[in-house]
Design a protein around this motif. Sequence first.
Motif, PDB file in Angstrom:
ATOM      1  N   ARG A  42       0.825  -1.200   0.000  1.00  0.00           N
ATOM      2  CA  ARG A  42       0.000   0.000   0.000  1.00  0.00           C
ATOM      3  C   ARG A  42       0.869   1.264   0.000  1.00  0.00           C
ATOM      4  O   ARG A  42       0.572   2.236  -0.716  1.00  0.00           O
ATOM      5  CB  ARG A  42      -0.938  -0.008   1.202  1.00  0.00           C
ATOM      6  N   ASP A  43       1.937   1.255   0.793  1.00  0.00           N
ATOM      7  CA  ASP A  43       2.874   2.384   0.760  1.00  0.00           C
ATOM      8  C   ASP A  43       3.459   2.561  -0.634  1.00  0.00           C
ATOM      9  O   ASP A  43       3.475   3.667  -1.186  1.00  0.00           O
ATOM     10  CB  ASP A  43       4.013   2.152   1.761  1.00  0.00           C
ATOM     11  N   LEU A  44       3.945   1.473  -1.203  1.00  0.00           N
ATOM     12  CA  LEU A  44       4.603   1.548  -2.506  1.00  0.00           C
ATOM     13  C   LEU A  44       3.630   1.964  -3.601  1.00  0.00           C
ATOM     14  O   LEU A  44       3.994   2.729  -4.510  1.00  0.00           O
ATOM     15  CB  LEU A  44       5.243   0.208  -2.849  1.00  0.00           C
ATOM     16  N   ASP A  45       2.410   1.488  -3.528  1.00  0.00           N
ATOM     17  CA  ASP A  45       1.420   1.854  -4.544  1.00  0.00           C
ATOM     18  C   ASP A  45       1.132   3.352  -4.519  1.00  0.00           C
ATOM     19  O   ASP A  45       1.023   3.996  -5.572  1.00  0.00           O
ATOM     20  CB  ASP A  45       0.121   1.071  -4.333  1.00  0.00           C
ATOM     21  N   TRP A  46       1.015   3.918  -3.303  1.00  0.00           N
ATOM     22  CA  TRP A  46       0.772   5.363  -3.236  1.00  0.00           C
ATOM     23  C   TRP A  46       1.938   6.140  -3.819  1.00  0.00           C
ATOM     24  O   TRP A  46       1.749   7.041  -4.652  1.00  0.00           O
ATOM     25  CB  TRP A  46       0.501   5.815  -1.808  1.00  0.00           C
ATOM     26  N   TRP A  47       3.157   5.826  -3.411  1.00  0.00           N
ATOM     27  CA  TRP A  47       4.294   6.608  -3.889  1.00  0.00           C
ATOM     28  C   TRP A  47       4.520   6.411  -5.390  1.00  0.00           C
ATOM     29  O   TRP A  47       4.957   7.336  -6.081  1.00  0.00           O
ATOM     30  CB  TRP A  47       5.545   6.257  -3.099  1.00  0.00           C
ATOM     31  N   ARG A  48       4.181   5.233  -5.901  1.00  0.00           N
ATOM     32  CA  ARG A  48       4.275   5.017  -7.350  1.00  0.00           C
ATOM     33  C   ARG A  48       3.295   5.932  -8.078  1.00  0.00           C
ATOM     34  O   ARG A  48       3.639   6.557  -9.088  1.00  0.00           O
ATOM     35  CB  ARG A  48       4.010   3.552  -7.681  1.00  0.00           C
ATOM     36  N   GLY A  53      11.175   0.658  -6.976  1.00  0.00           N
ATOM     37  CA  GLY A  53      10.136   0.615  -7.992  1.00  0.00           C
ATOM     38  C   GLY A  53       9.216   1.810  -7.953  1.00  0.00           C
ATOM     39  O   GLY A  53       8.487   2.066  -8.910  1.00  0.00           O
ATOM     40  N   SER A  54       9.238   2.568  -6.839  1.00  0.00           N
ATOM     41  CA  SER A  54       8.356   3.722  -6.687  1.00  0.00           C
ATOM     42  C   SER A  54       9.110   5.046  -6.619  1.00  0.00           C
ATOM     43  O   SER A  54       8.589   6.075  -7.026  1.00  0.00           O
ATOM     44  CB  SER A  54       7.517   3.559  -5.406  1.00  0.00           C
ATOM     45  N   LEU A  55      10.324   5.028  -6.073  1.00  0.00           N
ATOM     46  CA  LEU A  55      11.110   6.237  -5.876  1.00  0.00           C
ATOM     47  C   LEU A  55      12.430   6.138  -6.631  1.00  0.00           C
ATOM     48  O   LEU A  55      12.838   5.057  -7.058  1.00  0.00           O
ATOM     49  CB  LEU A  55      11.379   6.455  -4.384  1.00  0.00           C
ATOM     50  N   ASP A  56      13.101   7.267  -6.775  1.00  0.00           N
ATOM     51  CA  ASP A  56      14.421   7.257  -7.409  1.00  0.00           C
ATOM     52  C   ASP A  56      15.490   6.719  -6.477  1.00  0.00           C
ATOM     53  O   ASP A  56      16.450   6.098  -6.927  1.00  0.00           O
ATOM     54  CB  ASP A  56      14.796   8.676  -7.846  1.00  0.00           C
ATOM     55  N   ALA A  57      15.335   6.957  -5.181  1.00  0.00           N
ATOM     56  CA  ALA A  57      16.339   6.525  -4.211  1.00  0.00           C
ATOM     57  C   ALA A  57      15.726   6.529  -2.822  1.00  0.00           C
ATOM     58  O   ALA A  57      14.701   7.188  -2.581  1.00  0.00           O
ATOM     59  CB  ALA A  57      17.565   7.438  -4.254  1.00  0.00           C
ATOM     60  N   VAL A  58      16.364   5.809  -1.921  1.00  0.00           N
ATOM     61  CA  VAL A  58      16.020   5.868  -0.499  1.00  0.00           C
ATOM     62  C   VAL A  58      17.319   5.958   0.283  1.00  0.00           C
ATOM     63  O   VAL A  58      18.369   5.471  -0.151  1.00  0.00           O
ATOM     64  CB  VAL A  58      15.193   4.648  -0.045  1.00  0.00           C
ATOM     65  N   PHE A  59      17.263   6.598   1.432  1.00  0.00           N
ATOM     66  CA  PHE A  59      18.461   6.760   2.247  1.00  0.00           C
ATOM     67  C   PHE A  59      18.919   5.412   2.798  1.00  0.00           C
ATOM     68  O   PHE A  59      18.115   4.620   3.280  1.00  0.00           O
ATOM     69  CB  PHE A  59      18.203   7.736   3.390  1.00  0.00           C
ATOM     70  N   ASP A  60      20.230   5.188   2.736  1.00  0.00           N
ATOM     71  CA  ASP A  60      20.802   3.895   3.110  1.00  0.00           C
ATOM     72  C   ASP A  60      21.227   3.929   4.582  1.00  0.00           C
ATOM     73  O   ASP A  60      22.401   4.117   4.908  1.00  0.00           O
ATOM     74  CB  ASP A  60      21.986   3.576   2.202  1.00  0.00           C
ATOM     75  N   PHE A  61      20.257   3.721   5.466  1.00  0.00           N
ATOM     76  CA  PHE A  61      20.539   3.767   6.900  1.00  0.00           C
ATOM     77  C   PHE A  61      21.491   2.656   7.359  1.00  0.00           C
ATOM     78  O   PHE A  61      22.381   2.912   8.173  1.00  0.00           O
ATOM     79  CB  PHE A  61      19.227   3.716   7.690  1.00  0.00           C
ATOM     80  N   PRO A  62      21.326   1.409   6.882  1.00  0.00           N
ATOM     81  CA  PRO A  62      22.275   0.386   7.343  1.00  0.00           C
ATOM     82  C   PRO A  62      23.712   0.687   6.952  1.00  0.00           C
ATOM     83  O   PRO A  62      24.641   0.426   7.726  1.00  0.00           O
ATOM     84  CB  PRO A  62      21.759  -0.908   6.692  1.00  0.00           C
ATOM     85  N   LEU A  63      23.911   1.262   5.770  1.00  0.00           N
ATOM     86  CA  LEU A  63      25.269   1.593   5.343  1.00  0.00           C
ATOM     87  C   LEU A  63      25.845   2.715   6.196  1.00  0.00           C
ATOM     88  O   LEU A  63      27.036   2.695   6.543  1.00  0.00           O
ATOM     89  CB  LEU A  63      25.272   1.983   3.865  1.00  0.00           C
ATOM     90  N   ALA A  64      25.039   3.707   6.551  1.00  0.00           N
ATOM     91  CA  ALA A  64      25.525   4.806   7.396  1.00  0.00           C
ATOM     92  C   ALA A  64      26.083   4.276   8.708  1.00  0.00           C
ATOM     93  O   ALA A  64      27.180   4.662   9.146  1.00  0.00           O
ATOM     94  CB  ALA A  64      24.401   5.807   7.653  1.00  0.00           C
ATOM     95  N   ARG A  65      25.336   3.374   9.336  1.00  0.00           N
ATOM     96  CA  ARG A  65      25.804   2.817  10.619  1.00  0.00           C
ATOM     97  C   ARG A  65      27.101   2.045  10.438  1.00  0.00           C
ATOM     98  O   ARG A  65      28.017   2.146  11.261  1.00  0.00           O
ATOM     99  CB  ARG A  65      24.716   1.916  11.203  1.00  0.00           C
TER     100      ARG A  65
END
Length: 520
Positions: free
Chosen positions: A247-253, A285-297
Amino acid sequence: MRRLRCAALAGLLLAALPAAAVGAATDAGAPPRTPPAADSSSGVWYEIFVRAWYDSDGDGIGDLNGVTRKLDYLRSLGVSGIWLMPINPSPSYHGYDVTDYEAINPQYGTLADLERLLDEAHKRGIRVILDLVANHTSDRHPWFLAARDPNDPHHAWYEWAGPGADLQSPSAAGDQAWHALGNQHYLGIFSGGMPDLDFDTPAVRDAMTEVGRYWLARGVDGFRLDAARHVYEDFPDQVDDPAVLRRDLDWWRQFHIALAARYPDVYLVGEVTRDRPEQLAPWYGSLDAVFDFPLARQLIASARDERAGGLPALLARIAQAIPAGRDAPFLSNHDQERVMSQLAGDARHMRIAAAMLLTLPGEPFLYYGEELGMRGRKPDPDLREPMRWYRDPHGPGQSRWKAFSTKDGPRVSVEAERDDPRSLLAWYRMLIGWRRALPVLRDGALQVPALANPRLAAWQLRDAHHDALVVHNLSGTLQTLELGRSRLGRFQRVRLKSLPGARLADGRLQLPAYASVVLE
């Protein structure tokens, strides 16, 4: 590459939309945007809290004209885009509870000031994205004030507790979920002052889409989407529910489709606070990018511990899960303790953390002041302190929205570091310059070779024109890497190095303490 991706996306999505929907999404009659003069090629974004940045009118509060005045500083740093934290009217200092989505906080300036900023940024090849707080409004927003009446159409714009609801339930964000309003209870997963919108109501979706179009028509290049996963993920038992994720992904798409139909270059990056690359992957599939929280840590842990640790395995999983060149890595942001504080003030560890971040593919994000080594620990206001422009904290234009909580001193300032070739600021400029000089650092496909030495971190990057090997010495002692008899033996030339003592001879790479190299 981003332009081609977005144009292709828009073409495919337009073909899938009915004619009526296409007509609605094109925003006919909107003035044409002035695009950036040219895509700056570093791919680095810079996060700005306007209140803390630069004060152009002497009231002690940073403003949009102050951002415009410091664009040349950002250009000298080498960034290619800026993210402005919320600039809409709000009762709070931080702005994440909006009272008018199509207006400017008067403390920050006017719509004309923003348009001037956009024009000047674009002349310098700098894109500008705004923070879009779509999940919730302020409880003082006219929509919510109207929604208090169950007979008003806006009542359906928010989420209300039905019979049998657990009114003591925590939210997925860790706060109280339900908040009393007379005999009613409304959902506010972050606080009672931030009531959640109901995206099952078509009017809410239409209104938020119009907000996006409104700002794009005025020259904005995209949005950072606050709390992107929480549009539908409200309670702890929904955190790993595939149906809620869909449902989240469908809205942002749908949101992306509507914006890309008129503005194919729109850039959407989401705040998705998950712990594994595999949990971030569906969002592409819905956004261009998302912040990489696991990599930051992990980057901070590897720099602090002077050991690669779990970094190679994590990077291998990122390479499998996230499309090449589309990750959004970072080290800290406005919700986290600053990098220098996390690293206990160790400038050597700060430098190697920055070197790792800025030699990874994708579009990395820097938090303002990170390039100076500013410190900051919780509570949140202390993470968002005034940018340090001068040795003297009372210099002209210095924001005074709050007092400093740290003891950084005059050496942690733009004035002190600007002309010092050994400064952290110079280090950041160098590394960002590497991304312009060697595009494979931005766009290359990532591979992670196995190394026996835990004090080294390395990855390969390859595109149609370059094959590069990045190696970092995480430790305070000289490290050696034998390349000649391995699959890495084809890398025979040092293209870039952060310190003069790095050298490659006879298939043996020698790296001084905390040094980084790019080999070809």
